[in-house]
Design a protein around this motif. Sequence first.
Motif, PDB file in Angstrom:
ATOM      1  N   CYS A   1       0.917  -1.280   0.442  1.00  0.00           N
ATOM      2  CA  CYS A   1      -0.017  -0.017   0.039  1.00  0.00           C
ATOM      3  C   CYS A   1       1.378   1.265  -0.179  1.00  0.00           C
ATOM      4  CB  CYS A   1      -0.709  -0.232   1.066  1.00  0.00           C
ATOM      5  SG  CYS A   1      -2.339   1.344   1.421  1.00  0.00           S
ATOM      6  N   ARG A   2       0.816   2.304  -0.758  1.00  0.00           N
ATOM      7  CA  ARG A   2       1.378   3.934  -1.010  1.00  0.00           C
ATOM      8  C   ARG A   2       0.608   4.699  -0.583  1.00  0.00           C
ATOM      9  NH1 ARG A   2       6.615   1.943  -4.037  1.00  0.00           N
ATOM     10  NH2 ARG A   2       6.905   4.246  -4.091  1.00  0.00           N
ATOM     11  N   THR A   3      -0.589   4.483  -0.639  1.00  0.00           N
ATOM     12  CA  THR A   3      -1.477   5.395   0.117  1.00  0.00           C
ATOM     13  C   THR A   3      -1.674   6.069   1.201  1.00  0.00           C
ATOM     14  OG1 THR A   3      -3.173   4.647  -0.979  1.00  0.00           O
ATOM     15  CG2 THR A   3      -4.362   6.059   0.882  1.00  0.00           C
ATOM     16  N   TYR A   4      -1.050   7.462   1.364  1.00  0.00           N
ATOM     17  CA  TYR A   4      -1.141   8.610   2.087  1.00  0.00           C
ATOM     18  C   TYR A   4      -2.462   7.988   3.239  1.00  0.00           C
ATOM     19  CZ  TYR A   4       3.284  10.927   0.022  1.00  0.00           C
ATOM     20  OH  TYR A   4       4.050  11.176  -0.649  1.00  0.00           O
ATOM     21  N   ILE A   5      -1.919   8.881   4.504  1.00  0.00           N
ATOM     22  CA  ILE A   5      -2.745   8.400   4.931  1.00  0.00           C
ATOM     23  C   ILE A   5      -3.800  10.236   4.994  1.00  0.00           C
ATOM     24  CG2 ILE A   5      -3.482   9.082   8.280  1.00  0.00           C
ATOM     25  CD1 ILE A   5      -0.804   7.348   9.085  1.00  0.00           C
ATOM     26  N   ASN A   6      -5.230   9.414   5.359  1.00  0.00           N
ATOM     27  CA  ASN A   6      -5.289  10.989   4.283  1.00  0.00           C
ATOM     28  C   ASN A   6      -7.116  10.474   5.220  1.00  0.00           C
ATOM     29  OD1 ASN A   6      -7.724   9.040   3.138  1.00  0.00           O
ATOM     30  ND2 ASN A   6      -5.684   8.319   2.426  1.00  0.00           N
ATOM     31  N   ALA A   7      -7.798  11.551   5.327  1.00  0.00           N
ATOM     32  CA  ALA A   7      -9.597  11.656   6.180  1.00  0.00           C
ATOM     33  C   ALA A   7      -9.825  10.424   6.494  1.00  0.00           C
ATOM     34  CB  ALA A   7     -10.194  13.189   6.132  1.00  0.00           C
ATOM     35  N   PHE A   8     -10.059   9.314   5.103  1.00  0.00           N
ATOM     36  CA  PHE A   8     -10.680   8.594   5.418  1.00  0.00           C
ATOM     37  C   PHE A   8     -10.300   7.360   5.562  1.00  0.00           C
ATOM     38  CE2 PHE A   8     -11.796  11.584   2.393  1.00  0.00           C
ATOM     39  CZ  PHE A   8     -13.006  12.301   2.579  1.00  0.00           C
ATOM     40  N   VAL A   9      -9.301   7.192   6.483  1.00  0.00           N
ATOM     41  CA  VAL A   9      -8.822   5.894   6.887  1.00  0.00           C
ATOM     42  C   VAL A   9      -9.727   5.837   7.508  1.00  0.00           C
ATOM     43  CG1 VAL A   9      -6.582   6.593   5.141  1.00  0.00           C
ATOM     44  CG2 VAL A   9      -6.792   7.125   8.393  1.00  0.00           C
ATOM     45  N   THR A  10      -8.747   4.074   8.417  1.00  0.00           N
ATOM     46  CA  THR A  10      -9.917   4.000   9.461  1.00  0.00           C
ATOM     47  C   THR A  10      -9.228   3.545  10.769  1.00  0.00           C
ATOM     48  OG1 THR A  10     -12.128   2.722   8.291  1.00  0.00           O
ATOM     49  CG2 THR A  10     -11.950   2.210  10.823  1.00  0.00           C
ATOM     50  N   TRP A  11      -9.164   4.036  11.665  1.00  0.00           N
ATOM     51  CA  TRP A  11      -8.314   3.894  12.851  1.00  0.00           C
ATOM     52  C   TRP A  11      -8.727   3.114  13.773  1.00  0.00           C
ATOM     53  CZ3 TRP A  11      -3.335   6.749  11.985  1.00  0.00           C
ATOM     54  CH2 TRP A  11      -4.156   7.616  11.462  1.00  0.00           C
TER      55      TRP A  11
END
Length: 66
Positions: A1-11
């Motif tokens: 996965c190369r996605t940056y942390i963003n407002a739509f990730v689940t913590w």
Amino acid sequence: CRTYINAFVTWLENGRRWRCNICAQLNETPSAYFCHLDEEGRRRDRLNRPELSKGCVEFVAPSEYM
């Protein structure tokens, strides 16, 4: 996965891990980026971080990413 942390990730795990909103991969939160979650599972510092609270953020990717 190369996605940056963003407002739509689940913590998850009180902020120690996050699930990508693009590919659903579970990732470790870097220790320098860790923050506890509130009672609704959202980071307590989300309003202080543009990447977690704004609709658009530009990043300059480091050479390691390319």
